[in-house]
Design a protein around this motif. Sequence first.
Motif, PDB file in Angstrom:
ATOM      1  N   MET A  39      21.660  34.909  51.711  1.00  0.00           N
ATOM      2  CA  MET A  39      22.438  33.664  51.662  1.00  0.00           C
ATOM      3  C   MET A  39      22.120  32.876  50.387  1.00  0.00           C
ATOM      4  SD  MET A  39      22.285  32.265  55.592  1.00  0.00           S
ATOM      5  CE  MET A  39      23.264  30.801  55.283  1.00  0.00           C
ATOM      6  N   VAL A  40      20.839  32.825  50.026  1.00  0.00           N
ATOM      7  CA  VAL A  40      20.440  32.115  48.800  1.00  0.00           C
ATOM      8  C   VAL A  40      21.099  32.782  47.595  1.00  0.00           C
ATOM      9  CG1 VAL A  40      18.494  31.615  47.259  1.00  0.00           C
ATOM     10  CG2 VAL A  40      18.283  31.179  49.710  1.00  0.00           C
ATOM     11  N   THR A  41      21.061  34.100  47.565  1.00  0.00           N
ATOM     12  CA  THR A  41      21.670  34.840  46.455  1.00  0.00           C
ATOM     13  C   THR A  41      23.173  34.565  46.388  1.00  0.00           C
ATOM     14  OG1 THR A  41      20.018  36.572  46.715  1.00  0.00           O
ATOM     15  CG2 THR A  41      21.990  37.134  45.439  1.00  0.00           C
ATOM     16  N   ASN A  42      23.841  34.639  47.525  1.00  0.00           N
ATOM     17  CA  ASN A  42      25.283  34.400  47.556  1.00  0.00           C
ATOM     18  C   ASN A  42      25.625  32.970  47.148  1.00  0.00           C
ATOM     19  OD1 ASN A  42      25.766  37.022  48.329  1.00  0.00           O
ATOM     20  ND2 ASN A  42      25.932  36.538  50.500  1.00  0.00           N
ATOM     21  N   GLU A  43      24.836  32.020  47.604  1.00  0.00           N
ATOM     22  CA  GLU A  43      25.079  30.622  47.237  1.00  0.00           C
ATOM     23  C   GLU A  43      24.911  30.436  45.728  1.00  0.00           C
ATOM     24  OE1 GLU A  43      26.129  26.643  47.774  1.00  0.00           O
ATOM     25  OE2 GLU A  43      26.301  28.346  49.143  1.00  0.00           O
ATOM     26  N   TYR A  44      23.905  31.067  45.165  1.00  0.00           N
ATOM     27  CA  TYR A  44      23.701  31.004  43.722  1.00  0.00           C
ATOM     28  C   TYR A  44      24.899  31.612  42.988  1.00  0.00           C
ATOM     29  CZ  TYR A  44      22.265  32.690  39.157  1.00  0.00           C
ATOM     30  OH  TYR A  44      22.218  32.978  37.823  1.00  0.00           O
ATOM     31  N   LEU A  45      25.350  32.777  43.437  1.00  0.00           N
ATOM     32  CA  LEU A  45      26.488  33.421  42.781  1.00  0.00           C
ATOM     33  C   LEU A  45      27.747  32.575  42.919  1.00  0.00           C
ATOM     34  CD1 LEU A  45      25.841  37.121  43.803  1.00  0.00           C
ATOM     35  CD2 LEU A  45      25.448  36.056  41.562  1.00  0.00           C
ATOM     36  N   SER A  46      27.940  31.958  44.060  1.00  0.00           N
ATOM     37  CA  SER A  46      29.099  31.081  44.259  1.00  0.00           C
ATOM     38  C   SER A  46      29.010  29.869  43.343  1.00  0.00           C
ATOM     39  CB  SER A  46      29.173  30.612  45.710  1.00  0.00           C
ATOM     40  OG  SER A  46      29.416  31.699  46.551  1.00  0.00           O
ATOM     41  N   TRP A  47      27.829  29.308  43.225  1.00  0.00           N
ATOM     42  CA  TRP A  47      27.631  28.164  42.346  1.00  0.00           C
ATOM     43  C   TRP A  47      27.979  28.541  40.911  1.00  0.00           C
ATOM     44  CZ3 TRP A  47      24.210  28.090  38.256  1.00  0.00           C
ATOM     45  CH2 TRP A  47      24.114  26.873  37.573  1.00  0.00           C
ATOM     46  N   ARG A  48      27.545  29.720  40.491  1.00  0.00           N
ATOM     47  CA  ARG A  48      27.806  30.168  39.114  1.00  0.00           C
ATOM     48  C   ARG A  48      29.306  30.319  38.881  1.00  0.00           C
ATOM     49  NH1 ARG A  48      24.328  29.664  35.201  1.00  0.00           N
ATOM     50  NH2 ARG A  48      24.990  31.551  34.194  1.00  0.00           N
ATOM     51  N   ARG A  49      30.048  30.752  39.908  1.00  0.00           N
ATOM     52  CA  ARG A  49      31.494  30.911  39.761  1.00  0.00           C
ATOM     53  C   ARG A  49      32.200  29.557  39.723  1.00  0.00           C
ATOM     54  NH1 ARG A  49      31.245  34.187  44.412  1.00  0.00           N
ATOM     55  NH2 ARG A  49      30.300  36.122  43.795  1.00  0.00           N
ATOM     56  N   ARG A  50      31.705  28.599  40.520  1.00  0.00           N
ATOM     57  CA  ARG A  50      32.369  27.295  40.648  1.00  0.00           C
ATOM     58  C   ARG A  50      32.239  26.439  39.403  1.00  0.00           C
ATOM     59  NH1 ARG A  50      30.036  27.139  46.057  1.00  0.00           N
ATOM     60  NH2 ARG A  50      28.369  25.906  45.192  1.00  0.00           N
ATOM     61  N   ALA A  51      31.099  26.457  38.803  1.00  0.00           N
ATOM     62  CA  ALA A  51      30.883  25.539  37.684  1.00  0.00           C
ATOM     63  C   ALA A  51      29.891  26.131  36.708  1.00  0.00           C
ATOM     64  CB  ALA A  51      30.335  24.212  38.206  1.00  0.00           C
ATOM     65  N   VAL A  52      30.105  25.819  35.482  1.00  0.00           N
ATOM     66  CA  VAL A  52      29.148  26.195  34.453  1.00  0.00           C
ATOM     67  C   VAL A  52      28.393  24.930  34.109  1.00  0.00           C
ATOM     68  CG1 VAL A  52      28.855  27.034  32.110  1.00  0.00           C
ATOM     69  CG2 VAL A  52      30.648  27.993  33.564  1.00  0.00           C
ATOM     70  N   ARG A  53      27.102  24.962  34.372  1.00  0.00           N
ATOM     71  CA  ARG A  53      26.268  23.791  34.111  1.00  0.00           C
ATOM     72  C   ARG A  53      25.262  24.121  33.025  1.00  0.00           C
ATOM     73  NH1 ARG A  53      24.708  21.361  40.027  1.00  0.00           N
ATOM     74  NH2 ARG A  53      26.808  21.327  40.844  1.00  0.00           N
ATOM     75  N   ARG A  54      24.750  23.088  32.444  1.00  0.00           N
ATOM     76  CA  ARG A  54      23.669  23.266  31.470  1.00  0.00           C
ATOM     77  C   ARG A  54      22.426  23.681  32.237  1.00  0.00           C
ATOM     78  NH1 ARG A  54      19.728  19.858  29.703  1.00  0.00           N
ATOM     79  NH2 ARG A  54      18.877  20.366  27.675  1.00  0.00           N
TER      80      ARG A  54
END
Length: 169
Positions: free
Chosen positions: A58-73
């Motif tokens: 779940m942590v891995t998937n949430e991280y991957l989803s976050w990376r897809r949703r937004a590009v942050r510094r």
Amino acid sequence: MTTSFDEFVEDRLDGLLRYATVLTDDPHLAQDIVQEVLLRAQQHWAKIDSPPTYVRRMVTNEYLSWRRRAVRRVVSSSHEVLDSLSPPEADPSAAYDARDEMLALLATLPRKQRAAIVLRYYEGYSDAEIGEVLRCGASTVRSQISRALATLRTCVSPLPTVLTTGAGE
């Protein structure tokens, strides 16, 4: 044996935060991801078969989803930041390598020295107890151990902690 959610969080939170920090390279984002995942996991806790694997996924998937949703510094995390979250987990294979190396080194010792070392550092026997097993005096035991350690020191430096702590004394 079923682990309660609270027990799971108590046992695994540091490791999950460390894992998420390595993924995100941002300790604050890692905390957000782990918090979000744990909230969702708690709602379905009774249905989760293997919590450690499932929650880490779940942590891995949430991280991957976050990376897809937004590009942050992303700010690079130093070892100090990671170590402040939890101590690094040892690689279990290193323990097997060290054990195999030590067994190979012990095999090079004369039989009595090897027996004295094993009885002292692996079994925790005192000099007198080792003397009873080897049918010699305590001073002979100390001499055998001293010679064995000197031989081992020439082969490997530094000696593993188990051979320098003086167990059984």
